[in-house]
Design a protein around this motif. Structure first.
Motif, mmCIF file in Angstrom:
data_model
loop_
_atom_site.group_PDB
_atom_site.id
_atom_site.type_symbol
_atom_site.label_atom_id
_atom_site.label_comp_id
_atom_site.label_asym_id
_atom_site.label_seq_id
_atom_site.Cartn_x
_atom_site.Cartn_y
_atom_site.Cartn_z
ATOM 1 N N ALA A 160 -3.436 -9.946 -7.385
ATOM 2 C CA ALA A 160 -2.876 -8.774 -8.067
ATOM 3 C C ALA A 160 -3.882 -7.636 -8.160
ATOM 4 C CB ALA A 160 -2.402 -9.180 -9.461
ATOM 5 N N VAL A 161 -5.152 -7.965 -8.401
ATOM 6 C CA VAL A 161 -6.171 -6.917 -8.521
ATOM 7 C C VAL A 161 -6.342 -6.180 -7.201
ATOM 8 C CG1 VAL A 161 -8.603 -6.461 -8.970
ATOM 9 C CG2 VAL A 161 -7.362 -8.108 -10.398
ATOM 10 N N ALA A 162 -6.437 -6.928 -6.118
ATOM 11 C CA ALA A 162 -6.604 -6.299 -4.809
ATOM 12 C C ALA A 162 -5.367 -5.491 -4.423
ATOM 13 C CB ALA A 162 -6.896 -7.358 -3.751
ATOM 14 N N THR A 163 -4.193 -5.986 -4.792
ATOM 15 C CA THR A 163 -2.959 -5.256 -4.510
ATOM 16 C C THR A 163 -2.942 -3.914 -5.243
ATOM 17 O OG1 THR A 163 -1.718 -7.300 -4.148
ATOM 18 C CG2 THR A 163 -0.445 -5.332 -4.709
ATOM 19 N N LEU A 169 -5.761 3.343 -3.931
ATOM 20 C CA LEU A 169 -6.480 4.023 -2.853
ATOM 21 C C LEU A 169 -5.518 4.797 -1.954
ATOM 22 C CD1 LEU A 169 -9.072 1.264 -1.867
ATOM 23 C CD2 LEU A 169 -9.544 3.432 -3.028
ATOM 24 N N ARG A 170 -4.358 4.179 -1.679
ATOM 25 C CA ARG A 170 -3.378 4.856 -0.825
ATOM 26 C C ARG A 170 -2.884 6.124 -1.497
ATOM 27 N NH1 ARG A 170 1.668 4.878 -1.552
ATOM 28 N NH2 ARG A 170 1.677 2.943 -2.776
ATOM 29 N N ARG A 171 -2.568 6.055 -2.786
ATOM 30 C CA ARG A 171 -2.039 7.223 -3.503
ATOM 31 C C ARG A 171 -3.115 8.303 -3.663
ATOM 32 N NH1 ARG A 171 0.870 6.563 -8.776
ATOM 33 N NH2 ARG A 171 1.835 8.501 -8.057
ATOM 34 N N ALA A 172 -4.371 7.857 -3.883
ATOM 35 C CA ALA A 172 -5.452 8.839 -4.009
ATOM 36 C C ALA A 172 -5.646 9.600 -2.710
ATOM 37 C CB ALA A 172 -6.743 8.129 -4.406
ATOM 38 N N ALA A 173 -5.538 8.910 -1.586
ATOM 39 C CA ALA A 173 -5.689 9.560 -0.293
ATOM 40 C C ALA A 173 -4.562 10.551 -0.032
ATOM 41 C CB ALA A 173 -5.734 8.510 0.818
ATOM 42 N N GLY A 178 3.522 9.649 -3.645
ATOM 43 C CA GLY A 178 3.962 8.426 -3.004
ATOM 44 C C GLY A 178 4.377 7.377 -4.005
ATOM 45 N N ALA A 179 4.994 6.314 -3.479
ATOM 46 C CA ALA A 179 5.498 5.239 -4.333
ATOM 47 C C ALA A 179 4.342 4.533 -5.018
ATOM 48 C CB ALA A 179 6.313 4.251 -3.504
ATOM 49 N N ALA A 180 4.620 4.010 -6.205
ATOM 50 C CA ALA A 180 3.577 3.314 -6.957
ATOM 51 C C ALA A 180 3.113 2.061 -6.235
ATOM 52 C CB ALA A 180 4.099 2.959 -8.344
ATOM 53 N N LEU A 181 4.015 1.424 -5.510
ATOM 54 C CA LEU A 181 3.664 0.189 -4.800
ATOM 55 C C LEU A 181 4.519 0.077 -3.543
ATOM 56 C CD1 LEU A 181 1.970 -2.460 -4.901
ATOM 57 C CD2 LEU A 181 3.957 -3.532 -6.000
ATOM 58 N N ARG A 182 3.888 -0.247 -2.454
ATOM 59 C CA ARG A 182 4.592 -0.470 -1.188
ATOM 60 C C ARG A 182 4.253 -1.866 -0.675
ATOM 61 N NH1 ARG A 182 3.526 5.258 2.072
ATOM 62 N NH2 ARG A 182 4.934 6.547 0.790
ATOM 63 N N ALA A 183 5.073 -2.326 0.230
ATOM 64 C CA ALA A 183 4.865 -3.678 0.769
ATOM 65 C C ALA A 183 3.509 -3.813 1.432
ATOM 66 C CB ALA A 183 5.982 -4.010 1.768
ATOM 67 N N GLU A 184 3.063 -2.735 2.098
ATOM 68 C CA GLU A 184 1.790 -2.834 2.806
ATOM 69 C C GLU A 184 0.590 -2.873 1.864
ATOM 70 O OE1 GLU A 184 3.109 1.578 3.237
ATOM 71 O OE2 GLU A 184 4.032 -0.421 3.217
ATOM 72 N N ASP A 185 0.805 -2.603 0.569
ATOM 73 C CA ASP A 185 -0.292 -2.674 -0.399
ATOM 74 C C ASP A 185 -0.607 -4.107 -0.820
ATOM 75 O OD1 ASP A 185 -0.343 0.129 -0.468
ATOM 76 O OD2 ASP A 185 1.112 0.209 -2.121
ATOM 77 N N VAL A 186 0.356 -4.999 -0.661
ATOM 78 C CA VAL A 186 0.221 -6.345 -1.221
ATOM 79 C C VAL A 186 -0.907 -7.103 -0.522
ATOM 80 C CG1 VAL A 186 1.392 -8.538 -1.638
ATOM 81 C CG2 VAL A 186 2.657 -6.369 -1.833
ATOM 82 N N ARG A 187 -1.763 -7.740 -1.308
ATOM 83 C CA ARG A 187 -2.879 -8.514 -0.796
ATOM 84 C C ARG A 187 -2.839 -9.924 -1.376
ATOM 85 N NH1 ARG A 187 -2.632 -4.975 2.095
ATOM 86 N NH2 ARG A 187 -4.266 -3.589 2.929
ATOM 87 N N TYR A 188 -3.373 -10.867 -0.579
ATOM 88 C CA TYR A 188 -3.385 -12.272 -0.963
ATOM 89 C C TYR A 188 -4.804 -12.813 -0.916
ATOM 90 C CZ TYR A 188 1.624 -11.865 -0.111
ATOM 91 O OH TYR A 188 2.929 -11.472 -0.147
ATOM 92 N N THR A 189 -5.034 -13.867 -1.657
ATOM 93 C CA THR A 189 -6.350 -14.489 -1.692
ATOM 94 C C THR A 189 -6.589 -15.275 -0.414
ATOM 95 O OG1 THR A 189 -6.240 -14.693 -4.098
ATOM 96 C CG2 THR A 189 -7.853 -16.079 -2.947
ATOM 97 N N GLU A 190 -7.663 -14.937 0.286
ATOM 98 C CA GLU A 190 -8.020 -15.690 1.496
ATOM 99 C C GLU A 190 -8.741 -16.963 1.085
ATOM 100 O OE1 GLU A 190 -9.823 -14.394 5.694
ATOM 101 O OE2 GLU A 190 -11.313 -14.428 4.088
#
Length: 384
Positions: A160-163, A169-173, A178-190
């Protein structure tokens, strides 16, 4: 010849871009072309006699194929009628034909790698496409690497933190839009496996695997597992064991070349013994044994090293097989059986297996075998 190996894959031909023919095979092809030229010269000498001339159509087809092959087209001999060519050219052709087959019988290492990559890709796609399908994931004992990764098809824990960081970062750029959250933002623990594993894949080579149409699925599965270990888990130590009346260590190429002859016996006891030796050579690694079979054990090794076969299975066969399985479990291994048939005797054997702690049993068919084996390897824990 090597061209029959393509039948294992289906779909686009993974050997479409073949390597050039070996030089020894080219020399044999040139020798056969000289025999064809000689046969034509002899045909001219038969003019006006009653002696039968060789069939021109057969000679012309063989000459064209062999010429293309000698010029570097390794596919040119696909469909060549070897029996007719032997009959047309006579005993003089036997030697060159045998040398050609021996020189160009096996897959090259590059072609074998290509087959394995295709098999693994197909199995991973099938595993993800199946209802509830998945491959891999946070198996028990897996350790976080500290990195966060986008979705890669594996079962991973949401970070959740990485997501949230990716979304910010995406919105700042984008200047805060832009949307608060997009599918491409989601991150998982490796994660990575907590230590290397000693892995044994035991494949039933009995003739019933052929009659039930299971041998090609077993071959694809072995190729895929070998590729997965070699390319993504090189720290693991894998062994492939084939078992019929006897068991033997095999390479993936050995299995692809196996003729699946009608040999009686399913000597699981010998296969488990070889697996146990492999595990003992790699003590300290997590031990995993995967068994692919469509029948109960019907053979075992006697004290003299010869196979003892009996149908129905002799009590002694069941006894020594169970003892060898217990010895494998005593090495700390988890063992999973992939049962490819369902009949009363195999159900009895399944009941024997399920009474043992550390043994998992999976019912599978030809389509489910590959995804099931790969998933169990990645998870590295017992249970259905």
């Amino acid at each position: 010849m090597r061209f029959r190996y393509r039948e294992y894959m289906g779909g686009p031909d993974p050997l479409a871009e073949t390597d050039p023919p070996p030089q020894e095979a080219v020399r044999s092809a040139v020798g056969l072309l000289e025999l064809i030229a000689g046969a034509r010269a002899d045909e001219g000498g038969r003019a006006g006699t009653t002696e039968e001339a060789p069939p021109e159509a057969a000679l012309a087809a063989a000459e064209e194929a062999l010429t293309r092959y000698a010029d570097g087209d390794r596919d040119a001999l696909v469909g060549l009628d070897i029996a007719t060519l032997r009959g047309t050219l006579g005993p003089a052709a036997y030697g060159p034909l045998d040398r050609l087959d021996a020189a160009d019988h096996e897959l090259t290492p590059r072609e074998l790698r290509r087959l394995g990559e295709v098999a693994l890709g197909d199995i991973e796609a099938a595993g993800r496409a199946a209802p509830g399908g998945h491959l891999g994931g946070d198996g028990a004992g897996d350790d976080p690497t500290g990195a966060a990764v986008p979705h890669d098809g594996l079962d991973r824990t949401l970070d959740a933190v990485a997501t949230l960081r990716e979304a910010m970062l995406r919105r700042a750029a984008a200047g805060g839009s832009g949307a608060a959250l997009r599918a491409e933002d989601v991150r998982y623990t490796e994660t990575e496996p907590a230590g290397a594993a000693a892995v044994c894949l035991l494949v039933d080579l009995s003739h019933s695997m052929v009659t039930r149409g299971l041998h090609e699925a077993a071959t694809r599965t072995a190729l895929a597992l070998h590729t997965l270990v070699r390319t993504r888990h090189p720290e693991d130590r894998g062994m492939l064991i084939g078992f019929g009346d006897h068991a033997r260590e095999m390479t993936p190429a050995d299995l692809v070349e196996h003729d699946w002859a009608r040999v009686p016996g399913t000597n699981l006891q010998h296969a488990l013994h070889l697996a146990r030796r492999h595990l003992r050579r790699h003590r300290g690694l997590r031990a995993l044994v995967l068994v692919v079979t469509d029948g109960e054990p019907t053979a075992h090794l006697g004290e003299d090293g010869d196979a003892r076969f009996a149908w129905p299975p002799a009590p002694r066969t069941v006894e020594v097989t169970a003892a060898e399985l217990d010895a494998v479990l005593g090495e700390g291994a988890t063992v999973t059986f992939f049962l490819l048939a369902d009949d009363p005797r195999l159900r009895e054997f399944r009941a024997l297996l399920e009474r043992r702690r550390g043994v998992g049993v999976v019912n599978a068919d030809a389509d489910a075998l590959g995804p099931s084996v790969i998933d169990r390897y990645l998870r590295r824990r017992p249970g259905p």
